[in-house]
Scaffold this motif. Sequence first.
Motif, PDB file in Angstrom:
ATOM      1  N   VAL A   1      10.251  36.451 -14.814  1.00  0.00           N
ATOM      2  CA  VAL A   1       9.079  35.792 -14.240  1.00  0.00           C
ATOM      3  C   VAL A   1       9.550  34.634 -13.380  1.00  0.00           C
ATOM      4  O   VAL A   1      10.315  33.778 -13.829  1.00  0.00           O
ATOM      5  CB  VAL A   1       8.123  35.243 -15.317  1.00  0.00           C
ATOM      6  CG1 VAL A   1       7.002  34.448 -14.682  1.00  0.00           C
ATOM      7  CG2 VAL A   1       7.536  36.383 -16.134  1.00  0.00           C
ATOM      8  N   GLU A   2       9.085  34.646 -12.163  1.00  0.00           N
ATOM      9  CA  GLU A   2       9.425  33.576 -11.239  1.00  0.00           C
ATOM     10  C   GLU A   2       8.133  32.829 -10.911  1.00  0.00           C
ATOM     11  O   GLU A   2       7.108  33.471 -10.644  1.00  0.00           O
ATOM     12  CB  GLU A   2       9.989  34.235  -9.969  1.00  0.00           C
ATOM     13  CG  GLU A   2      10.644  33.298  -9.023  1.00  0.00           C
ATOM     14  CD  GLU A   2      11.033  33.997  -7.707  1.00  0.00           C
ATOM     15  OE1 GLU A   2      10.645  35.156  -7.486  1.00  0.00           O
ATOM     16  OE2 GLU A   2      11.704  33.343  -6.911  1.00  0.00           O
ATOM     17  N   THR A   3       8.182  31.517 -10.946  1.00  0.00           N
ATOM     18  CA  THR A   3       6.990  30.756 -10.569  1.00  0.00           C
ATOM     19  C   THR A   3       6.818  30.843  -9.052  1.00  0.00           C
ATOM     20  O   THR A   3       7.806  30.812  -8.323  1.00  0.00           O
ATOM     21  CB  THR A   3       7.143  29.278 -10.991  1.00  0.00           C
ATOM     22  OG1 THR A   3       7.544  29.267 -12.353  1.00  0.00           O
ATOM     23  CG2 THR A   3       5.848  28.517 -10.852  1.00  0.00           C
ATOM     24  N   GLY A   4       5.590  30.965  -8.605  1.00  0.00           N
ATOM     25  CA  GLY A   4       5.337  31.045  -7.166  1.00  0.00           C
ATOM     26  C   GLY A   4       5.529  32.462  -6.645  1.00  0.00           C
ATOM     27  O   GLY A   4       5.457  33.423  -7.411  1.00  0.00           O
ATOM     28  N   ARG A   5       5.781  32.584  -5.367  1.00  0.00           N
ATOM     29  CA  ARG A   5       5.773  33.911  -4.753  1.00  0.00           C
ATOM     30  C   ARG A   5       7.127  34.572  -4.614  1.00  0.00           C
ATOM     31  O   ARG A   5       7.235  35.777  -4.721  1.00  0.00           O
ATOM     32  CB  ARG A   5       5.111  33.823  -3.387  1.00  0.00           C
ATOM     33  CG  ARG A   5       3.710  33.280  -3.570  1.00  0.00           C
ATOM     34  CD  ARG A   5       2.918  33.203  -2.334  1.00  0.00           C
ATOM     35  NE  ARG A   5       1.589  32.720  -2.716  1.00  0.00           N
ATOM     36  CZ  ARG A   5       0.506  32.915  -2.019  1.00  0.00           C
ATOM     37  NH1 ARG A   5       0.554  33.575  -0.898  1.00  0.00           N
ATOM     38  NH2 ARG A   5      -0.641  32.445  -2.439  1.00  0.00           N
TER      39      ARG A   5
ATOM     40  N   VAL B   1      16.592  45.354  -7.992  1.00  0.00           N
ATOM     41  CA  VAL B   1      15.163  45.115  -8.223  1.00  0.00           C
ATOM     42  C   VAL B   1      14.410  46.434  -8.100  1.00  0.00           C
ATOM     43  O   VAL B   1      14.516  47.126  -7.086  1.00  0.00           O
ATOM     44  CB  VAL B   1      14.608  44.096  -7.200  1.00  0.00           C
ATOM     45  CG1 VAL B   1      13.098  43.945  -7.337  1.00  0.00           C
ATOM     46  CG2 VAL B   1      15.309  42.757  -7.360  1.00  0.00           C
ATOM     47  N   ALA B   2      13.637  46.781  -9.150  1.00  0.00           N
ATOM     48  CA  ALA B   2      12.865  48.027  -9.118  1.00  0.00           C
ATOM     49  C   ALA B   2      11.424  47.771  -8.675  1.00  0.00           C
ATOM     50  O   ALA B   2      10.884  48.494  -7.840  1.00  0.00           O
ATOM     51  CB  ALA B   2      12.878  48.685 -10.494  1.00  0.00           C
ATOM     52  N   VAL B   3      10.799  46.768  -9.277  1.00  0.00           N
ATOM     53  CA  VAL B   3       9.375  46.515  -9.020  1.00  0.00           C
ATOM     54  C   VAL B   3       9.151  45.021  -8.859  1.00  0.00           C
ATOM     55  O   VAL B   3       9.736  44.219  -9.586  1.00  0.00           O
ATOM     56  CB  VAL B   3       8.499  47.023 -10.200  1.00  0.00           C
ATOM     57  CG1 VAL B   3       7.019  46.802  -9.932  1.00  0.00           C
ATOM     58  CG2 VAL B   3       8.756  48.498 -10.495  1.00  0.00           C
ATOM     59  N   VAL B   4       8.294  44.648  -7.916  1.00  0.00           N
ATOM     60  CA  VAL B   4       7.892  43.245  -7.773  1.00  0.00           C
ATOM     61  C   VAL B   4       6.369  43.191  -7.845  1.00  0.00           C
ATOM     62  O   VAL B   4       5.685  43.893  -7.109  1.00  0.00           O
ATOM     63  CB  VAL B   4       8.373  42.651  -6.436  1.00  0.00           C
ATOM     64  CG1 VAL B   4       7.881  41.212  -6.280  1.00  0.00           C
ATOM     65  CG2 VAL B   4       9.886  42.704  -6.331  1.00  0.00           C
ATOM     66  N   GLU B   5       5.834  42.394  -8.766  1.00  0.00           N
ATOM     67  CA  GLU B   5       4.378  42.252  -8.894  1.00  0.00           C
ATOM     68  C   GLU B   5       4.026  40.787  -8.704  1.00  0.00           C
ATOM     69  O   GLU B   5       4.640  39.918  -9.327  1.00  0.00           O
ATOM     70  CB  GLU B   5       3.923  42.703 -10.290  1.00  0.00           C
ATOM     71  CG  GLU B   5       4.179  44.168 -10.574  1.00  0.00           C
ATOM     72  CD  GLU B   5       4.151  44.485 -12.059  1.00  0.00           C
ATOM     73  OE1 GLU B   5       3.222  45.167 -12.492  1.00  0.00           O
ATOM     74  OE2 GLU B   5       5.055  44.027 -12.780  1.00  0.00           O
ATOM     75  N   THR B   6       3.039  40.526  -7.875  1.00  0.00           N
ATOM     76  CA  THR B   6       2.674  39.127  -7.646  1.00  0.00           C
ATOM     77  C   THR B   6       1.259  38.870  -8.127  1.00  0.00           C
ATOM     78  O   THR B   6       0.376  39.707  -7.986  1.00  0.00           O
ATOM     79  CB  THR B   6       2.731  38.778  -6.142  1.00  0.00           C
ATOM     80  OG1 THR B   6       1.983  39.769  -5.450  1.00  0.00           O
ATOM     81  CG2 THR B   6       4.135  38.736  -5.627  1.00  0.00           C
ATOM     82  N   THR B   7       1.065  37.693  -8.734  1.00  0.00           N
ATOM     83  CA  THR B   7      -0.285  37.307  -9.143  1.00  0.00           C
ATOM     84  C   THR B   7      -0.776  36.144  -8.292  1.00  0.00           C
ATOM     85  O   THR B   7      -1.890  35.691  -8.443  1.00  0.00           O
ATOM     86  CB  THR B   7      -0.308  36.841 -10.616  1.00  0.00           C
ATOM     87  OG1 THR B   7       0.437  35.619 -10.700  1.00  0.00           O
ATOM     88  CG2 THR B   7       0.313  37.861 -11.544  1.00  0.00           C
ATOM     89  N   GLY B   8       0.087  35.654  -7.417  1.00  0.00           N
ATOM     90  CA  GLY B   8      -0.253  34.458  -6.653  1.00  0.00           C
ATOM     91  C   GLY B   8       0.452  33.258  -7.236  1.00  0.00           C
ATOM     92  O   GLY B   8       1.217  32.587  -6.568  1.00  0.00           O
TER      93      GLY B   8
END
Length: 356
Positions: free
Chosen positions: A323-327, A300-307
Amino acid sequence: MTTQIELAGVNKHYGAFHALKNINLSIAKGTFVALVGPSGCGKSTLLRSLAGLESISEGDLKIAGELMNNVPPRKRDVAMVFQSYALYPHMTVEQNLTYSLRIRGVAKAEAKKAAEEVAATTGLSHLLKRYPRELSGGQRQRVAMSRAIIRHPKAFLFDEPLSNLDAALRVHMRKEIRALHDRLHATSVYVTHDQIEAMTMADHVVVMREGVIEQQGRPLDLYDTPANKFVAGFIGSPAMNFIPAIVGEDGASLTLDLGPLKYKLTISSKLPPGRKLTAGIRPEHIGITGQGQGTFDVPVAVVETTGSSTFITAATGPELTIVETGRGNARAGDTIGVIVDPQKLHLFDETSGVRI
Ligand SMILES: Nc1ncnc2c1ncn2[C@@H]1O[C@H](COP(=O)(O)OP(=O)(O)OP(=O)(O)O)[C@@H](O)[C@H]1O
Ligand SMILES: [Mg+2]
């Protein structure tokens, strides 16, 4: 269904520049069509050709069954709504609305009544006496729409009408425009470079590139079965992942080339052994699991969360977006297992990009 707008073999040249290339498009009455594609692909040229603001070089253009090639704009009975609104600054909202009726000789009282009726449907009743400078962007946009509606045109032509608005208002106005279209049983052609806008608003999406229609169809058909790599990459957000791949000796397996990582999987179709192609997988179609538990492992290089969802960029070569649903629990530096369902792969010819 009656056809309201029809383009057959339409070409447009600006001098030596070929701006529209053999455009064939049939729009049924009552349809909401979105023209979408990158900047410079010819969307506005096509729309302006419908309005008569550009003449076409070759082909036939019909509106309500009548050939329009040489008909001037004001006789085409279509209404155009621009990004810039193009309202008359020295006229009130009411005068802006009634202007087109008045110059066509409609009596003052009748025009006023028509303006009041339209203003009631677009939520402008309380603003009829204001001048454009006294309105917000969204309100100005509604005046521009109302001015089109009051003419009862054969078609509404929109050129990026929401680009000047902030994100929240854009989302609101796109619903409003679509609802109005339905209420008026209108036929609408809507130009946007925003594929989400096209997907959410339209019944029929036309994807253009460099003057060519790459694909047209229902929004989800374009999402499910893009005709080529360009459409596959353009429709859907975040964009589809593309991975170089080669068909195995048995013709029934595929090796994905993710840099140092090669991954072999079985495919259902039979393909020529050794054929090189591009495999596409949408970020939302890749599952994640613990290290060693998936189809293969990735760093994993980058993790971005939108909520509401999490975007993971895997440091493979090429990079993979997931894309993963949730956190989720993944952190930069982790190694995670990813799950790839071969059924969800899109296969394209390596050179032409055409779907296999
Ligand atoms: N009057 C003109 N003379 C010469 N070339 C033109 C003219 N109008 C447009 N073009 C060219 O035709 C191509 C298509 O332009 P068009 O305005 O239709 O693009 P578009 O898809 O609407 O792009 P955008 O999303 O940036 O608005 C562009 O390459 C543009 O430079
Ligand atoms: Mg344009």
